[in-house]
Design an enzyme around this catalytic site. Structure first.
Site, PDB file in Angstrom:
ATOM      1  N   LYS A   1       9.188  -1.462   5.102  1.00  0.00           N
ATOM      2  CA  LYS A   1       8.103  -0.364   4.870  1.00  0.00           C
ATOM      3  C   LYS A   1       7.856   0.664   6.427  1.00  0.00           C
ATOM      4  O   LYS A   1       8.774   0.619   6.623  1.00  0.00           O
ATOM      5  CB  LYS A   1       7.351  -1.373   5.294  1.00  0.00           C
TER       6      LYS A   1
ATOM      7  N   ASN B   1       5.149  -5.894   8.305  1.00  0.00           N
ATOM      8  CA  ASN B   1       6.446  -7.184   8.253  1.00  0.00           C
ATOM      9  C   ASN B   1       7.196  -6.640   8.387  1.00  0.00           C
ATOM     10  O   ASN B   1       8.769  -6.778   7.532  1.00  0.00           O
ATOM     11  CB  ASN B   1       5.633  -7.950   7.336  1.00  0.00           C
TER      12      ASN B   1
ATOM     13  N   HIS C   1       9.310  -5.800   2.524  1.00  0.00           N
ATOM     14  CA  HIS C   1       9.218  -6.184   0.746  1.00  0.00           C
ATOM     15  C   HIS C   1      10.185  -6.747   0.436  1.00  0.00           C
ATOM     16  O   HIS C   1      11.156  -6.382   0.144  1.00  0.00           O
ATOM     17  CB  HIS C   1       7.852  -5.150  -0.006  1.00  0.00           C
TER      18      HIS C   1
ATOM     19  N   GLU D   1       9.205  -4.158 -10.932  1.00  0.00           N
ATOM     20  CA  GLU D   1       9.039  -3.078  -9.336  1.00  0.00           C
ATOM     21  C   GLU D   1      10.018  -2.178  -9.258  1.00  0.00           C
ATOM     22  O   GLU D   1       9.789  -1.335  -8.964  1.00  0.00           O
ATOM     23  CB  GLU D   1       9.321  -3.924  -7.965  1.00  0.00           C
TER      24      GLU D   1
HETATM   25  P1  CMP Z   1       4.651  -8.443   0.362  1.00  0.00           P
HETATM   26  O1  CMP Z   1       5.625  -8.661   0.617  1.00  0.00           O
HETATM   27  O2  CMP Z   1       4.500  -6.291   1.103  1.00  0.00           O
HETATM   28  O3  CMP Z   1       3.940  -7.848  -0.324  1.00  0.00           O
HETATM   29  C1  CMP Z   1       2.107  -8.311   0.204  1.00  0.00           C
HETATM   30  C2  CMP Z   1       2.056  -7.824   1.139  1.00  0.00           C
HETATM   31  O4  CMP Z   1       0.863  -8.514   1.845  1.00  0.00           O
HETATM   32  C3  CMP Z   1       3.020  -8.654   1.963  1.00  0.00           C
HETATM   33  O5  CMP Z   1       4.230  -8.607   2.013  1.00  0.00           O
HETATM   34  C4  CMP Z   1       2.278  -8.001   3.592  1.00  0.00           C
HETATM   35  O6  CMP Z   1       2.628  -7.515   4.184  1.00  0.00           O
HETATM   36  C5  CMP Z   1       0.848  -8.330   2.894  1.00  0.00           C
HETATM   37  N1  CMP Z   1      -0.395  -9.002   3.680  1.00  0.00           N
HETATM   38  C6  CMP Z   1      -0.554 -10.128   2.660  1.00  0.00           C
HETATM   39  N2  CMP Z   1      -1.083 -10.988   3.373  1.00  0.00           N
HETATM   40  C7  CMP Z   1      -1.805 -10.628   4.144  1.00  0.00           C
HETATM   41  C8  CMP Z   1      -3.042 -10.810   5.400  1.00  0.00           C
HETATM   42  N3  CMP Z   1      -3.640 -11.990   5.545  1.00  0.00           N
HETATM   43  N4  CMP Z   1      -3.389  -9.772   6.120  1.00  0.00           N
HETATM   44  C9  CMP Z   1      -2.947  -8.245   5.519  1.00  0.00           C
HETATM   45  N5  CMP Z   1      -2.083  -8.515   4.658  1.00  0.00           N
HETATM   46  C10 CMP Z   1      -1.156  -9.616   3.776  1.00  0.00           C
END
Ligand code: CMP
Length: 146
Positions: A10, A113, A116, A127
């Site tokens: 990311k 985070n 993904h 994807e």
């Molecule tokens: P990712 O694996 O990219 O898939 C969906 C994304 O949504 C997840 O990682 C997080 O980065 C984001 N996400 C999930 N829950 C929350 C939340 N409560 N607040 C903000 N971002 C979220």
């Protein structure tokens, strides 16, 4: 179980200079990189990629963040790849991620985070196809060392 998963490094992790460390971590965990590219998603592309989260309160912020800078997209291969990769990267919220996982090491927050990872074989295929055409995804046979 399928042997393919899809990942993105990311914008936060790219900005913080973690591309090399994360790809090294993933390779050492036994994943083979079948396709990889760096690009910046438009807001519209981020919205399309995360369309399954459209109704979630964090959708706007998430798609804004994911289009805020370059990402590294990759297709990875390993037995039982989706589950194995989720174990390698750790929990979505880095506060809950296990020691030694990618998110524990490199994530900043639940949104930023670090990476993904696909949540099912079906989504891994969807994807991967979002970012790569079939000719960009290499099999072992295409990687001959001489
Ligand atoms: P990712 O694996 O990219 O898939 C969906 C994304 O949504 C997840 O990682 C997080 O980065 C984001 N996400 C999930 N829950 C929350 C939340 N409560 N607040 C903000 N971002 C979220």
């Amino acid at each position: 179980m399928g042997n393919i998963t899809f990942t993105m490094i990311k914008p936060c992790a790219v900005r913080n200079g973690h591309i090399g460390a994360i790809l090294d971590h993933v390779s050492k965990a036994g994943f083979r990189i079948k396709a990889v590219k760096m690009m910046r998603m438009s807001k519209k592309e981020a919205e399309a990629f995360y369309a399954v989260h459209k109704e979630r309160p964090f959708y706007g912020e998430l798609t804004e963040f994911m289009s805020s800078g370059p990402i590294v997209a990759a297709v990875l291969e390993k037995d039982n790849a989706v589950l194995a990769y989720r174990e390698t990267i750790g929990a979505t919220n880095p506060a809950n991620a296990a020691e030694g996982t990618v998110r524990k090491l490199y994530a900043e927050s639940i949104q930023a985070n670090a990476v993904h990872g696909s949540d099912s074989d079906e989504n891994a295929a969807i994807e991967a196809a979002f970012f790569f055409s079939q000719k960009d995804i290499f099999s072992k046979e295409g990687e001959i060392c001489v």
